[in-house]
Design an enzyme around this catalytic site. Structure first.
Site, mmCIF file in Angstrom:
data_model
loop_
_atom_site.group_PDB
_atom_site.id
_atom_site.type_symbol
_atom_site.label_atom_id
_atom_site.label_comp_id
_atom_site.label_asym_id
_atom_site.label_seq_id
_atom_site.Cartn_x
_atom_site.Cartn_y
_atom_site.Cartn_z
ATOM 1 N N ASP A 30 -5.759 19.517 9.958
ATOM 2 C CA ASP A 30 -5.960 20.415 8.823
ATOM 3 C C ASP A 30 -7.319 21.100 8.930
ATOM 4 O O ASP A 30 -8.291 20.494 9.393
ATOM 5 C CB ASP A 30 -5.885 19.600 7.525
ATOM 6 C CG ASP A 30 -5.686 20.479 6.306
ATOM 7 O OD1 ASP A 30 -5.331 21.666 6.460
ATOM 8 O OD2 ASP A 30 -5.906 19.983 5.184
ATOM 9 N N HIS A 47 -6.343 28.927 14.340
ATOM 10 C CA HIS A 47 -5.236 28.239 15.011
ATOM 11 C C HIS A 47 -5.468 28.180 16.525
ATOM 12 O O HIS A 47 -5.162 27.162 17.164
ATOM 13 C CB HIS A 47 -3.917 28.944 14.711
ATOM 14 C CG HIS A 47 -3.522 28.893 13.263
ATOM 15 N ND1 HIS A 47 -3.584 27.735 12.518
ATOM 16 C CD2 HIS A 47 -3.069 29.866 12.414
ATOM 17 C CE1 HIS A 47 -3.180 27.990 11.276
ATOM 18 N NE2 HIS A 47 -2.867 29.257 11.197
ATOM 19 N N TRP A 79 7.018 26.830 6.190
ATOM 20 C CA TRP A 79 7.803 28.062 6.158
ATOM 21 C C TRP A 79 7.428 28.939 4.969
ATOM 22 O O TRP A 79 7.776 30.127 4.931
ATOM 23 C CB TRP A 79 9.294 27.742 6.106
ATOM 24 C CG TRP A 79 9.817 27.079 7.334
ATOM 25 C CD1 TRP A 79 10.219 25.780 7.461
ATOM 26 C CD2 TRP A 79 9.983 27.657 8.641
ATOM 27 N NE1 TRP A 79 10.621 25.513 8.755
ATOM 28 C CE2 TRP A 79 10.491 26.645 9.499
ATOM 29 C CE3 TRP A 79 9.754 28.946 9.158
ATOM 30 C CZ2 TRP A 79 10.773 26.887 10.845
ATOM 31 C CZ3 TRP A 79 10.025 29.177 10.502
ATOM 32 C CH2 TRP A 79 10.527 28.156 11.319
ATOM 33 N N LEU A 141 0.723 8.241 28.324
ATOM 34 C CA LEU A 141 0.541 8.542 26.910
ATOM 35 C C LEU A 141 1.778 9.259 26.408
ATOM 36 O O LEU A 141 2.288 10.167 27.072
ATOM 37 C CB LEU A 141 -0.689 9.433 26.708
ATOM 38 C CG LEU A 141 -0.885 10.033 25.312
ATOM 39 C CD1 LEU A 141 -1.287 8.949 24.304
ATOM 40 C CD2 LEU A 141 -1.928 11.140 25.329
#
Length: 250
Positions: A30, A47, A79, A141
């Site tokens: 976040d 982003h 959305w 991983l």
């Protein structure tokens, strides 16, 4: 050129032991928008920088010996965001898969997708399926990316599946236990969630891994996701190691 993943031989953390390492770490990533706003940049810049934080965190998780890393990339509620921002996010996801898949495969990272991701654009679904198949035998991983994911939706899908199986006589509802229910969740096969981190200062789960987080340690940091790095992950693991986990016992 971005730095390569550390090799499997360098799995021990630099500078010595940091204490017990959680097997499974999940992160609510976040703060991309706030990071960009603070710099008077468009949200997509946040982003993009968040993708760099993803790269750093995957490298650090592999280096520290974490078995599974689950990242909340796109929720079923996302959305509701503007169409242009959703298009930017999906474009970044396409770019990430194209640019990182070879390195993920080379460095032993197994990709998993959780969430109802098949509702994404068909070409993106094909890319994701191919990436999952190509990395299926890797063991260093497991990277689980949550796409079109919501924990309440996950629980409803599991409940509906069990109801169908019960109607078909395949499941006896009276013998249903935790393990049987977990086998119908998106995270089946992953280690139990030990540590859940949320960046940016918010202190809520936001419909993420509600069942899995029942006994996970929760850590909330004010650090915005684009600034998150190895040192922040190590600090969270050190805090995790100081917690006393009793699972309801004494």
């Amino acid at each position: 050129m971005k730095p390569a993943f550390p090799s499997a031989a360098s799995a021990a953390p630099a500078g010595g032991s940091i204490g017990p390492v959680p097997r499974h770490v999940a992160i609510i990533m976040d703060g991309n928008g706030r990071w960009a706003k603070a710099r008077r940049l468009p949200r997509v810049a946040g982003h993009r920088q968040g993708i760099e934080a993803v790269r750093r965190t995957i490298r650090a998780a592999g280096d520290l010996g974490i078995e599974a890393l689950t990242l909340y990339a796109f929720s079923s509620e996302n959305w509701r965001r503007p169409a242009a921002e959703i298009a930017d996010l999906m474009g970044l996801l396409r770019h990430y898969i194209k640019s990182e898949l070879n390195e993920l495969a080379r460095e032993g990272v197994r990709l998993r997708i959780i969430g109802d991701y098949r509702k994404l654009e068909p070409d993106l679904v094909r890319m994701l399926d191919d990436a999952v198949e190509r990395t299926a035998n890797n063991t260093r991983l497991t990277l689980a990316i949550a796409l079109n994911y919501g924990a309440q939706d996950e629980l409803l899908r599991a409940a509906r599946r069990l109801m169908r199986e019960a109607r078909a006589g395949e499941v006896d509802p009276d013998t249903l236990d935790d393990a049987a229910f977990e086998a119908r969740l998106d995270t089946v096969g992953l280690p139990r969630l030990d540590l859940l981190i949320r960046t940016s200062g918010e202190q809520r789960l936001s419909n993420f891994l509600l069942w899995q987080a029942a006994y996970a340690e929760l850590i909330f940091t004010d650090t915005l996701w684009p600034d998150f790095d190895r040192e922040h992950l190590v600090a969270a693991i050190e805090t995790f190691g100081q917690r006393e986990r009793r699972y309801g016992g004494l």
